[in-house]
Design an enzyme around this catalytic site. Sequence first.
Site, PDB file in Angstrom:
ATOM      1  N   SER A  38       2.583  -1.674  10.537  1.00 36.30           N
ATOM      2  CA  SER A  38       4.105  -1.743  11.006  1.00 36.30           C
ATOM      3  C   SER A  38       4.902  -2.924  10.446  1.00 36.30           C
ATOM      4  O   SER A  38       5.754  -3.479  11.056  1.00 36.30           O
ATOM      5  CB  SER A  38       4.362  -1.326  12.487  1.00 36.30           C
ATOM      6  OG  SER A  38       3.804   0.062  12.679  1.00 36.30           O
TER       7      SER A  38
ATOM      8  N   GLY B 298       2.602  -1.140   4.518  1.00 40.65           N
ATOM      9  CA  GLY B 298       2.594   0.410   4.000  1.00 40.65           C
ATOM     10  C   GLY B 298       3.936   0.694   4.009  1.00 40.65           C
ATOM     11  O   GLY B 298       4.801   0.847   2.910  1.00 40.65           O
ATOM     12  N   GLY B 299       4.503   1.607   4.726  1.00 40.94           N
ATOM     13  CA  GLY B 299       5.757   2.162   4.819  1.00 40.94           C
ATOM     14  C   GLY B 299       6.725   1.560   4.201  1.00 40.94           C
ATOM     15  O   GLY B 299       7.724   1.841   3.430  1.00 40.94           O
TER      16      GLY B 299
ATOM     17  N   GLU C 173      -6.008  -4.793  10.231  1.00 42.53           N
ATOM     18  CA  GLU C 173      -4.921  -3.838  10.387  1.00 42.53           C
ATOM     19  C   GLU C 173      -5.604  -3.039  11.761  1.00 42.53           C
ATOM     20  O   GLU C 173      -6.373  -1.917  11.762  1.00 42.53           O
ATOM     21  CB  GLU C 173      -5.050  -2.881   9.324  1.00 42.53           C
ATOM     22  CG  GLU C 173      -4.640  -3.698   7.945  1.00 42.53           C
ATOM     23  CD  GLU C 173      -3.826  -2.384   6.986  1.00 42.53           C
ATOM     24  OE1 GLU C 173      -2.631  -2.672   6.832  1.00 42.53           O
ATOM     25  OE2 GLU C 173      -4.374  -1.545   6.986  1.00 42.53           O
TER      26      GLU C 173
ATOM     27  N   GLY D 202       1.883   2.504  10.985  1.00 40.20           N
ATOM     28  CA  GLY D 202       2.701   3.601  10.846  1.00 40.20           C
ATOM     29  C   GLY D 202       3.480   4.100  12.075  1.00 40.20           C
ATOM     30  O   GLY D 202       4.003   4.913  12.328  1.00 40.20           O
TER      31      GLY D 202
ATOM     32  N   GLU E 243      -7.316   4.860   7.320  1.00 38.93           N
ATOM     33  CA  GLU E 243      -7.157   6.392   6.903  1.00 38.93           C
ATOM     34  C   GLU E 243      -8.381   6.959   6.353  1.00 38.93           C
ATOM     35  O   GLU E 243      -8.710   8.066   6.559  1.00 38.93           O
ATOM     36  CB  GLU E 243      -5.739   6.225   6.151  1.00 38.93           C
ATOM     37  CG  GLU E 243      -4.821   6.159   7.169  1.00 38.93           C
ATOM     38  CD  GLU E 243      -3.462   5.809   6.223  1.00 38.93           C
ATOM     39  OE1 GLU E 243      -3.465   5.624   5.151  1.00 38.93           O
ATOM     40  OE2 GLU E 243      -2.408   5.063   7.245  1.00 38.93           O
TER      41      GLU E 243
ATOM     42  N   ASN F  97       0.986  -1.011  -0.062  1.00 40.46           N
ATOM     43  CA  ASN F  97       0.011  -0.041  -0.084  1.00 40.46           C
ATOM     44  C   ASN F  97       0.928   1.182   0.168  1.00 40.46           C
ATOM     45  O   ASN F  97       1.313   1.680   1.230  1.00 40.46           O
ATOM     46  CB  ASN F  97      -0.970  -0.073   1.289  1.00 40.46           C
ATOM     47  CG  ASN F  97      -1.623   1.345   1.550  1.00 40.46           C
ATOM     48  OD1 ASN F  97      -2.025   2.016   0.097  1.00 40.46           O
ATOM     49  ND2 ASN F  97      -2.439   1.420   2.473  1.00 40.46           N
ATOM     50  N   TRP F  98       1.078   1.914  -1.150  1.00 43.11           N
ATOM     51  CA  TRP F  98       1.750   3.073  -1.313  1.00 43.11           C
ATOM     52  C   TRP F  98       1.540   4.151  -0.767  1.00 43.11           C
ATOM     53  O   TRP F  98       2.160   5.256  -0.546  1.00 43.11           O
ATOM     54  CB  TRP F  98       2.348   3.247  -2.901  1.00 43.11           C
ATOM     55  CG  TRP F  98       3.319   2.235  -3.279  1.00 43.11           C
ATOM     56  CD1 TRP F  98       3.755   1.182  -2.751  1.00 43.11           C
ATOM     57  CD2 TRP F  98       3.960   2.183  -4.516  1.00 43.11           C
ATOM     58  NE1 TRP F  98       4.896   0.373  -3.657  1.00 43.11           N
ATOM     59  CE2 TRP F  98       4.823   1.315  -4.752  1.00 43.11           C
ATOM     60  CE3 TRP F  98       4.060   2.923  -5.630  1.00 43.11           C
ATOM     61  CZ2 TRP F  98       5.431   0.762  -5.788  1.00 43.11           C
ATOM     62  CZ3 TRP F  98       4.591   2.624  -6.872  1.00 43.11           C
ATOM     63  CH2 TRP F  98       5.340   1.586  -6.997  1.00 43.11           C
ATOM     64  N   LYS F  99       0.087   4.244  -0.416  1.00 42.64           N
ATOM     65  CA  LYS F  99      -0.559   5.258   0.167  1.00 42.64           C
ATOM     66  C   LYS F  99      -0.289   6.548  -1.013  1.00 42.64           C
ATOM     67  O   LYS F  99      -0.292   6.250  -2.077  1.00 42.64           O
ATOM     68  CB  LYS F  99      -0.369   5.673   1.402  1.00 42.64           C
ATOM     69  CG  LYS F  99      -0.130   4.460   2.463  1.00 42.64           C
ATOM     70  CD  LYS F  99      -0.248   4.785   3.848  1.00 42.64           C
ATOM     71  CE  LYS F  99      -0.579   3.429   4.718  1.00 42.64           C
ATOM     72  NZ  LYS F  99      -0.425   3.503   5.964  1.00 42.64           N
TER      73      LYS F  99
ATOM     74  N   HIS G 163      -9.913   1.085   4.315  1.00 42.52           N
ATOM     75  CA  HIS G 163      -8.751   1.228   5.200  1.00 42.52           C
ATOM     76  C   HIS G 163      -8.785   2.398   6.237  1.00 42.52           C
ATOM     77  O   HIS G 163      -9.825   3.155   6.103  1.00 42.52           O
ATOM     78  CB  HIS G 163      -7.624   1.993   3.989  1.00 42.52           C
ATOM     79  CG  HIS G 163      -6.391   1.815   4.726  1.00 42.52           C
ATOM     80  ND1 HIS G 163      -5.849   2.839   5.536  1.00 42.52           N
ATOM     81  CD2 HIS G 163      -5.372   0.967   4.744  1.00 42.52           C
ATOM     82  CE1 HIS G 163      -4.679   2.722   6.201  1.00 42.52           C
ATOM     83  NE2 HIS G 163      -4.260   1.551   5.625  1.00 42.52           N
TER      84      HIS G 163
HETATM   85  P1  PGA Z   1       2.152   0.601   7.618  1.00 36.81           P
HETATM   86  O1  PGA Z   1       0.951   0.701   6.943  1.00 36.81           O
HETATM   87  O2  PGA Z   1       2.786  -0.675   7.190  1.00 36.81           O
HETATM   88  O3  PGA Z   1       3.099   1.891   7.305  1.00 36.81           O
HETATM   89  O4  PGA Z   1       1.955   0.520   9.162  1.00 36.81           O
HETATM   90  C1  PGA Z   1      -0.145  -0.355   6.673  1.00 36.81           C
HETATM   91  C2  PGA Z   1      -1.241   0.295   5.943  1.00 36.81           C
HETATM   92  O5  PGA Z   1      -1.791   1.239   6.456  1.00 36.81           O
HETATM   93  O6  PGA Z   1      -1.692  -0.525   4.905  1.00 36.81           O
END
Ligand code: PGA
Length: 244
Positions: A206, A227-228, A160, A166, A94, A8-10, A92
């Site tokens: 994470s 994500g990150g 999640e 994050g 976010e 997930n590159w966001k 998600h």
């Molecule tokens: P993260 O994000 O790996 O940066 O914690 C995961 C996500 O939000 O899908």
Amino acid sequence: MKKLIVANWKMNPKAAKEALALLEEVKKEIRGIKEAEIIICPPAIWLQNLKPSAAIKMGAQNCHWEVSGAFTGEISAAMAAGAGAEYVILGHSERRQFMGETDEIVNLKIKAALKAKLKIILCVGEKIGEEMSAVVESQMSASLAGLSVNQMKEVVIAYEPVWAIGTGKACSPDDALSVGLFIRKTLTKLYSRFLAEKTPVLYGGSVNGQNCEAYISQSRLDGLLVGGASLDAKEFGQIAKKIS
Ligand code: PGA
């Protein structure tokens, strides 16, 4: 079943050129991996430029629930599919937090995405201080309301926990094991034991090159939503190698 590894590159990276370069690097890093299905979810504007390959499938990070119309700034599920997406991440945290997405909206989006032949990665998870079981069960039952067994074959559930996203504070593999079992129990209640066993359950929050393996071996999950760490081709490649 092949393990699923979703990137997930966001809202990253900052420019199209960087996105193309990152995809190329990822392709190099994952060369030769056959036991994992790798799905890259870039910002929608680059879906068209970032071509899927035998090793990499593409996904969108969101879609609208209507087919077309006056929805400024939105993209439909068919548009995402037409641009190369095979999957879409929905629900998600976010989007729930910053865009006010509710389970009812997520449910409409899932139905629209299925009509456009997209596979669904449905995110569920509690915030800090909330009870996991209550939140996950209600998010699952409301988001999946009205979906047939056949439609459920196209759905992946990603646990999640919001507090792990994050933050560097990943869920412990033991807790992820319990949540995985709870998700399967909920699917059994909503559908059947058979479907519960067939539905892939992922962990996200994470995840990195160090902690990734335990979610597969110890927590017995079917993959990861990253994500990150997915923005670093080497680390993402390491994750893919370790869990495949
Ligand atoms: P993260 O994000 O790996 O940066 O914690 C995961 C996500 O939000 O899908």
